[in-house]
Design an enzyme around this catalytic site. Structure first.
Site, mmCIF file in Angstrom:
data_model
loop_
_atom_site.group_PDB
_atom_site.id
_atom_site.type_symbol
_atom_site.label_atom_id
_atom_site.label_comp_id
_atom_site.label_asym_id
_atom_site.label_seq_id
_atom_site.Cartn_x
_atom_site.Cartn_y
_atom_site.Cartn_z
ATOM 1 N N PRO A 1 2.866 -7.522 -12.661
ATOM 2 C CA PRO A 1 4.284 -7.837 -12.445
ATOM 3 C C PRO A 1 5.273 -7.252 -13.455
ATOM 4 O O PRO A 1 5.978 -7.975 -14.153
ATOM 5 C CB PRO A 1 4.290 -9.364 -12.467
ATOM 6 C CG PRO A 1 3.167 -9.714 -13.387
ATOM 7 C CD PRO A 1 2.103 -8.677 -13.125
ATOM 8 N N CYS A 2 5.372 -5.940 -13.482
ATOM 9 C CA CYS A 2 6.320 -5.284 -14.383
ATOM 10 C C CYS A 2 7.762 -5.560 -13.956
ATOM 11 O O CYS A 2 8.683 -5.388 -14.758
ATOM 12 C CB CYS A 2 6.043 -3.786 -14.469
ATOM 13 S SG CYS A 2 6.143 -2.910 -12.914
#
Length: 156
Positions: free
Chosen positions: A122-123
């Site tokens: 989840p950047c």
């Protein structure tokens, strides 16, 4: 052997690849004219199901084996991203502090930009120190939509 599938989503088409039983790539596809035939495997079908559940708000977690290729530093940053809770954000500086490198905010940003497995790693939960949205491989509009989705369903 590499297998690739394409998933139609509310955010646009996604390309997802598997090598030897591990997801190695999840990217948004900009040009849909050249999408080749699918090579779905049981793992890619499971990934498609979990991504669709995430995008429709019925699931917050992924249970998929991942194997992103990158440097040791990049992998350290990507591992830290899993610790950012659903519906929350952290700044690049906070991620740098999480990995014990408080002066590496810029390097964290570079590693974030090289993440080959979007959404699953989840950047999109990493923002500027002022809380503003900054770069995202699929574009800021998609980053904003992912964060809004998590905020919308975060109260469940």
């Amino acid at each position: 052997m590499k297998h690739t599938a394409y998933i139609k989503t509310v955010l646009g088409p996604i390309k997802i690849s598997e090598v030897d039983g591990f997801i190695t790539e999840l990217l948004f596809v900009k040009d849909t004219h050249d999408i080749p035939g699918e090579q779905k495997t049981p793992l890619l079908e499971k990934a498609e199901e979990q991504i669709k559940e995430y995008l429709d708000g019925t699931s917050r977690r992924f249970d998929l084996p991942l194997a992103a290729k990158g440097t040791e530093f990049q992998k350290t940053v990507w591992e830290a991203l899993y610790k950012i809770p659903y519906g929350e954000t952290r700044s690049y500086k906070q991620v740098a502090e999480m990995i014990g490198r408080p002066d590496a905010s810029r390097a964290v940003g570079m590693a974030n930009g090289k993440n080959p497995i979007l959404i699953l790693t989840p950047c999109h939960r990493v923002v500027g120190s002022d809380g503003k949205l900054t770069g995202y491989a699929a574009g800021l509009e998609i980053k904003e939509q992912l964060l809004e989705l998590e905020l919308t369903y975060g109260g469940r």
